[in-house]
Write a protein that holds these residues in place. Structure first.
Motif, PDB file in Angstrom:
ATOM      1  N   ILE A 132       0.840  -1.200   0.000  1.00 26.11           N
ATOM      2  CA  ILE A 132       0.000   0.000   0.000  1.00 26.11           C
ATOM      3  C   ILE A 132       0.876   1.251   0.000  1.00 26.11           C
ATOM      4  N   LEU A 133       1.916   1.275   0.831  1.00 31.33           N
ATOM      5  CA  LEU A 133       2.810   2.438   0.880  1.00 31.33           C
ATOM      6  C   LEU A 133       3.500   2.643  -0.469  1.00 31.33           C
ATOM      7  N   ASN A 134       3.916   1.545  -1.094  1.00 35.31           N
ATOM      8  CA  ASN A 134       4.582   1.661  -2.393  1.00 35.31           C
ATOM      9  C   ASN A 134       3.618   2.203  -3.445  1.00 35.31           C
ATOM     10  N   ASP A 135       2.363   1.717  -3.431  1.00 31.44           N
ATOM     11  CA  ASP A 135       1.363   2.208  -4.384  1.00 31.44           C
ATOM     12  C   ASP A 135       1.134   3.705  -4.214  1.00 31.44           C
ATOM     13  N   ILE A 136       1.030   4.146  -2.941  1.00 33.77           N
ATOM     14  CA  ILE A 136       0.785   5.575  -2.678  1.00 33.77           C
ATOM     15  C   ILE A 136       1.960   6.404  -3.180  1.00 33.77           C
ATOM     16  N   CYS A 137       3.170   5.947  -2.923  1.00 31.53           N
ATOM     17  CA  CYS A 137       4.355   6.697  -3.350  1.00 31.53           C
ATOM     18  C   CYS A 137       4.460   6.750  -4.878  1.00 31.53           C
ATOM     19  N   CYS A 138       3.946   5.698  -5.578  1.00 34.07           N
ATOM     20  CA  CYS A 138       4.002   5.662  -7.039  1.00 34.07           C
ATOM     21  C   CYS A 138       2.812   6.345  -7.687  1.00 34.07           C
ATOM     22  N   GLY A 139       1.870   6.834  -6.870  1.00 35.49           N
ATOM     23  CA  GLY A 139       0.687   7.486  -7.410  1.00 35.49           C
ATOM     24  C   GLY A 139      -0.406   6.526  -7.782  1.00 35.49           C
ATOM     25  N   ALA A 140      -0.239   5.208  -7.473  1.00 32.76           N
ATOM     26  CA  ALA A 140      -1.257   4.210  -7.808  1.00 32.76           C
ATOM     27  C   ALA A 140      -2.235   3.990  -6.670  1.00 32.76           C
ATOM     28  N   GLY A 141      -2.031   4.653  -5.559  1.00 33.92           N
ATOM     29  CA  GLY A 141      -2.923   4.514  -4.407  1.00 33.92           C
ATOM     30  C   GLY A 141      -3.198   5.862  -3.768  1.00 33.92           C
ATOM     31  N   HIS A 142      -4.093   5.882  -2.809  1.00 32.41           N
ATOM     32  CA  HIS A 142      -4.464   7.122  -2.118  1.00 32.41           C
ATOM     33  C   HIS A 142      -4.062   6.998  -0.650  1.00 32.41           C
ATOM     34  N   VAL A 143      -3.675   8.101  -0.034  1.00 38.97           N
ATOM     35  CA  VAL A 143      -3.242   8.057   1.368  1.00 38.97           C
ATOM     36  C   VAL A 143      -4.341   7.539   2.281  1.00 38.97           C
ATOM     37  N   ASP A 144      -5.597   7.690   1.883  1.00 40.31           N
ATOM     38  CA  ASP A 144      -6.692   7.194   2.724  1.00 40.31           C
ATOM     39  C   ASP A 144      -6.658   5.680   2.869  1.00 40.31           C
ATOM     40  N   ASP A 145      -5.950   4.995   1.914  1.00 41.85           N
ATOM     41  CA  ASP A 145      -5.850   3.542   2.009  1.00 41.85           C
ATOM     42  C   ASP A 145      -5.078   3.094   3.243  1.00 41.85           C
ATOM     43  N   LEU A 146      -4.366   4.020   3.873  1.00 39.30           N
ATOM     44  CA  LEU A 146      -3.595   3.680   5.072  1.00 39.30           C
ATOM     45  C   LEU A 146      -4.464   3.559   6.326  1.00 39.30           C
ATOM     46  N   PHE A 147      -5.697   4.029   6.253  1.00 43.95           N
ATOM     47  CA  PHE A 147      -6.485   4.119   7.485  1.00 43.95           C
ATOM     48  C   PHE A 147      -6.685   2.778   8.195  1.00 43.95           C
ATOM     49  N   PRO A 148      -6.989   1.668   7.483  1.00 45.50           N
ATOM     50  CA  PRO A 148      -7.141   0.398   8.212  1.00 45.50           C
ATOM     51  C   PRO A 148      -5.874  -0.002   8.967  1.00 45.50           C
ATOM     52  N   PHE A 149      -4.715   0.265   8.386  1.00 50.50           N
ATOM     53  CA  PHE A 149      -3.462  -0.071   9.053  1.00 50.50           C
ATOM     54  C   PHE A 149      -3.205   0.857  10.244  1.00 50.50           C
ATOM     55  N   PHE A 150      -3.551   2.119  10.040  1.00 50.22           N
ATOM     56  CA  PHE A 150      -3.422   3.091  11.135  1.00 50.22           C
ATOM     57  C   PHE A 150      -4.328   2.713  12.303  1.00 50.22           C
ATOM     58  N   LEU A 151      -5.581   2.344  11.983  1.00 50.45           N
ATOM     59  CA  LEU A 151      -6.528   1.984  13.035  1.00 50.45           C
ATOM     60  C   LEU A 151      -6.080   0.717  13.754  1.00 50.45           C
ATOM     61  N   ARG A 152      -5.542  -0.235  12.999  1.00 50.71           N
ATOM     62  CA  ARG A 152      -5.039  -1.456  13.632  1.00 50.71           C
ATOM     63  C   ARG A 152      -3.897  -1.138  14.594  1.00 50.71           C
ATOM     64  N   HIS A 153      -3.016  -0.236  14.181  1.00 49.39           N
ATOM     65  CA  HIS A 153      -1.905   0.176  15.038  1.00 49.39           C
ATOM     66  C   HIS A 153      -2.429   0.905  16.278  1.00 49.39           C
ATOM     67  N   ALA A 154      -3.417   1.790  16.075  1.00 49.42           N
ATOM     68  CA  ALA A 154      -3.991   2.548  17.202  1.00 49.42           C
ATOM     69  C   ALA A 154      -4.592   1.608  18.239  1.00 49.42           C
ATOM     70  N   LYS A 155      -5.242   0.543  17.797  1.00 51.79           N
ATOM     71  CA  LYS A 155      -5.863  -0.383  18.738  1.00 51.79           C
ATOM     72  C   LYS A 155      -4.825  -1.263  19.434  1.00 51.79           C
ATOM     73  N   GLN A 156      -3.645  -1.386  18.807  1.00 57.18           N
ATOM     74  CA  GLN A 156      -2.567  -2.108  19.473  1.00 57.18           C
ATOM     75  C   GLN A 156      -1.985  -1.291  20.626  1.00 57.18           C
ATOM     76  N   ILE A 157      -1.828   0.010  20.426  1.00 58.17           N
ATOM     77  CA  ILE A 157      -1.243   0.826  21.495  1.00 58.17           C
ATOM     78  C   ILE A 157      -2.305   1.331  22.462  1.00 58.17           C
ATOM     79  N   PHE A 158      -3.573   1.363  22.038  1.00 56.89           N
ATOM     80  CA  PHE A 158      -4.681   1.724  22.927  1.00 56.89           C
ATOM     81  C   PHE A 158      -5.696   0.581  22.918  1.00 56.89           C
ATOM     82  N   PRO A 159      -5.415  -0.534  23.610  1.00 51.63           N
ATOM     83  CA  PRO A 159      -6.301  -1.703  23.544  1.00 51.63           C
ATOM     84  C   PRO A 159      -7.701  -1.430  24.069  1.00 51.63           C
ATOM     85  N   MET A 160      -7.868  -0.376  24.883  1.00 49.00           N
ATOM     86  CA  MET A 160      -9.207  -0.086  25.404  1.00 49.00           C
ATOM     87  C   MET A 160     -10.193   0.311  24.308  1.00 49.00           C
TER      88      MET A 160
END
Length: 794
Positions: A132-160
């Motif tokens: 996904i990061l490579n696609d975004i950097c090449c213009g084949a993806g959108h930064v919004d595609d990162l949100f599921p990964f961001f949310l997964r990371h957020a729930k790892q550091i904030f399990p509540m």
């Protein structure tokens, strides 16, 4: 083969993404997350996210396996990745999605900083995120595609975030009656014995307790429980004594008796009784201990519950019992002996009479007053809160004994309950008292009507040699305010205290395994829901101990027990010893009698000064702490019997010190450097009125009160110091601030001025001002004199 895997990984990376509209990903947030974060839906308040401590998530360093993402695509350009991550952070749509998924601005920012650091500092990331990061950097993806990964990371550091609904259910405190199914299974009869001190309300409840087939008495103090224990056995009703530190059986074979006298925290909500007595029910509003009265009132399994206390608690008890479907019968009592508020103050210790009790609200005042009394050739007994129960009883016995020459008592409000004293006249040395409010903040204010009535009511006890009681103040200008306080109605008790149970905290810990106990408690209180009849008790002492022993490896239940230990956190020696207890316990090494003697330096000698007496009191508290823990961890604290024996010896040693307290005071004074010695560490300096309390507000943050050399002065020394201080102070304008100015504070610190002297100076200054001495003429004189001084300088 790798070419075939690439599209499959690309598809799996996007599985869970919603449809893209106009380049933005629209995610459907889980209903649980949405409701828990809204704060408005269903009447739920938003959680205090400042309490959410992120779980550290270390970046991947030197991965042993090959970087699959780099092989399928190409290595990431970290510079381009950083630019796109920052673009992702700034998008309003992403911030809105974060809010919908429980990430407010604070959590969103913390989660992003962690997410960015993880990506930038990791030597490799998961294949799907890499693609996904490579696609975004090449213009084949959108930064919004990162949100599921961001949310997964957020729930790892904030399990509540993933279990907010569960946490809310665990911390839902809106139906406390449902916590006690055994009590709800029987139809209980509630009888409220309401009346002032010395009205016989508790006597009538105890008579019913003694006549029952089985019963339990729940009191606020060990002394009260011990008194009922003795009365019951003296009346041939076998009764056991149960306190946090002690179990005493009525029978030699240690079989449980049908009657029990206990401190209220120790009452059982599972054992059935015919009659239960709950004493001092108004303490259900206590910000620290109120939960124990709530638990007893709602949870005791008794056919009859006899509740004793102030009438101010009737309405609350009636409402609480309405929620359980139980009615309350109220029996009102009047005071058995008259109590008169005198029209004159004592003004001087020369006016003391046999049967007088001077009530102070600080140890410094206790020491000062007791020394001045004995300087007049009179003996006095001394009672204050930190004395061991045995010493209090001995001092009370000495004062009550008609054949003993000791006829004066100096005490704190510790005499308010738990001691039977033959007092003719209560004399308030001060009418202000340090308190801790519901937020845990220290305050100094006038005593409440309830406190004043409780203390004043000790005078003229029914059955004593004094047929009526009297009450007054030491100082004339306090008397009017005391009369106003006593004439006011006691405000109604509005709410009952609650406290999280060990089971609730364990369930929280299951969901938040990386959180500290202190943090678990904070989050619990933040999410807790209570209705208008209840409040969550102050947990500062619990959190203090939790933070203190956090670094020691203990299981959660043991940690919880250590944090509920009854100790004064202002006593460094006791807190340090608890730390040693916990450390030894964590090593699974029993705390033996020899170990305890070594750490407390037992045997101890009688005190030679006040400092040594205070230390002996702290050692007594340490023995209490050992005994308290011994009933919870018998294998690890095996020598309770030996500790109880030396505690009795220590009690005798402390009694020797208290009987010679004036000698200890003189020794402390003679051995102290001027202006530096301190009697004890107290949170407040005490003045006599609310107005005085304001004037010393700058001084209130100091941990100790007046220096010993000031607090213990005899009247002649005070007059000499007063004259010197007056001559110095009248030359300064700072005197007009009456304690707020730097000069007055300096004089207080240096021991040249006391609060009483400040008040006298204030009064004299106002008189002189009214007489014109400091009026317009004085200003002109000051101006002319300043001009003359200027000419001389020129």
């Amino acid at each position: 083969m790798r070419r075939c895997a690439w599209p499959l990984l690309r598809l799996s990376a996007r599985a869970g993404l919603a449809l893209r509209h106009g380049g933005a990903v629209r995610l459907r947030p889980a209903a649980a997350s949405s409701s828990s974060s809204s704060g408005g839906g269903g009447g739920l308040r938003a959680p205090d996210t400042s309490l959410f401590v992120p779980v550290p998530l270390k970046p991947v360093e030197g991965a042993a396996e090959e970087d699959v993402g780099a092989e399928l695509t190409r290595p990431l350009d970290k510079g381009e990745v950083l630019k796109n991550l920052n673009k992702f952070y700034k998008r309003k749509e992403i911030q809105r999605l974060g809010t919908e998924n429980g990430l407010d601005a604070r959590l969103f920012h913390q989660a992003f900083i962690s997410f960015r650091k993880y990506i930038m500092e990791s030597s490799s990331v998961s294949a799907d995120l890499h693609i996904i990061l490579n696609d975004i950097c090449c213009g084949a993806g959108h930064v919004d595609d990162l949100f599921p990964f961001f949310l997964r990371h957020a729930k790892q550091i904030f399990p509540m975030l993933d279990c907010m609904d569960d946490l809310r259910k665990i911390s839902d405190l809106r139906l406390p009656p449902n916590w006690y199914p055994e009590a709800r299974a029987i139809q209980r009869k509630i009888i409220f014995h309401a009346g002032p001190t010395n009205s016989g309300k508790t006597y009538h409840a105890i008579q019913r307790f003694l006549s029952a087939k089985s019963g339990i008495y729940c009191g606020p103090l060990k002394l009260l429980a011990h008194e009922i224990f003795q009365k019951s056995n003296a009346a041939n009703v076998p009764c056991d004594l149960v306190t946090g530190e002690e179990r005493v059986y009525a029978t030699e074979d240690a079989r449980q008796a049908s009657h029990i006298a206990c401190t209220i925290e120790m009452c059982s909500t599972n054992t059935p009784y015919e009659v239960a007595v709950i004493d001092e029910i108004q303490m259900i509003r206590d910000p620290a201990r109120g939960w124990a009265w709530t638990r007893a009132l709602l949870g005791l399994c008794a056919e009859e519950i006899h509740v004793c206390g102030e009438g101010a608690a009737i309405d609350l008890v009636t409402e609480l019992m309405y929620t359980t479907g139980e009615e309350v019968e109220v029996r009102n009592y009047k005071r058995l002996t008259p109590l008169t508020v005198l029209d004159y103050a004592l003004e001087s210790l020369d006016n003391l009479q046999p049967g007088d009790c001077i009530v102070c609200f600080s140890k410094n005042d206790i020491y000062s007053v007791s020394r001045q009394i004995e300087a007049r050739g009179l003996e006095c007994a001394v009672i204050y809160g930190s004395l061991p129960p045995g010493t209090k009883l001995e001092q009370a016995k000495k004062f009550n004994d008609p054949n003993d020459p000791c006829k004066i008592l100096v005490a704190t409000d510790a005499i308010g309950m738990g001691l039977n004293l033959c007092i003719k006249r209560i004399i308030f040395n001060s009418i202000v008292k340090p308190t801790v409010n519901e937020k845990g903040e220290k305050e100094i204010d006038s005593i409440t009507t309830s406190q004043a009535l409780q203390i004043a009511g000790r005078a003229g006890r029914f059955g004593s040699s004094f047929k009526q009681g009297e009450v007054t103040t030491m100082h004339r200008d306090d008397l009017l305010q005391l009369k106003e306080i006593l004439s006011e109605a006691v405000p109604p008790v509005k709410a009952a205290g609650l406290h999280p149970t060990p089971e609730q905290i364990e369930m929280f810990a299951y969901h938040l395994p990386d959180a500290t106990l202190s943090n678990l408690i904070d989050i619990f209180v933040s999410l807790s829901q209570v209705d208008g009849l209840y409040f969550v008790c102050n947990i500062d002492d619990f959190k203090f101990l939790a933070d203190m022993i956090q670094h020691i490896p203990l299981n959660l239940r043991s940690r919880y027990v250590f944090c509920t230990a009854p100790l004064n956190r202002k006593e460094p020696f006791v807190c340090t010893t608890l730390l040693k207890f916990a450390r030894q316990f964590s090593r699974n090494e029993p705390l033996t009698f020899d170990w305890l003697c070594r750490h407390t330096k037992w045997p101890l000698a009688p005190p030679k000064n006040i400092k040594e007496l205070v230390h002996l009191e702290a050692v007594h508290d340490v023995f209490d702490l050992y005994l308290w823990l011994s009933y919870r961890f018998m294998d690890m604290f095996p020598d309770a019997a030996l500790v109880r024996d030396i505690q009795k010896k220590l009690d005798d040693i402390i009694q020797i010190g208290v009987c010679n307290i004036t000698k200890l005071i003189r020794a402390s004074q003679s051995g102290a450097a001027p202006g530096t010695a301190e009697v004890m560490s107290e949170g407040f300096p005490l003045s006599r009125t609310k107005r005085d309390a304001r004037t010393v507000s700058d001084h209130c943050d100091a941990k100790s009160t007046e220096p010993l050399s000031v607090a213990l002065e005899v009247p002649g020394e005070r007059r000499a110091r007063s004259l010197r201080a007056y001559r110095s102070a009248t030359r300064q304008e700072d005197l007009k601030s009456h304690g707020r100015g730097s000069l007055a504070n300096r004089l207080l610190r240096e021991g040249l001025l006391t609060q009483e002297m400040l008040r006298q100076l204030e009064s004299e200054w106002q008189d002189q001002r009214r007489n014109g001495r400091y009026g317009l003429a004085s200003k002109r004189n000051d101006q002319s004199s300043s001009k003359e001084m200027g000419k001389k300088k020129k």
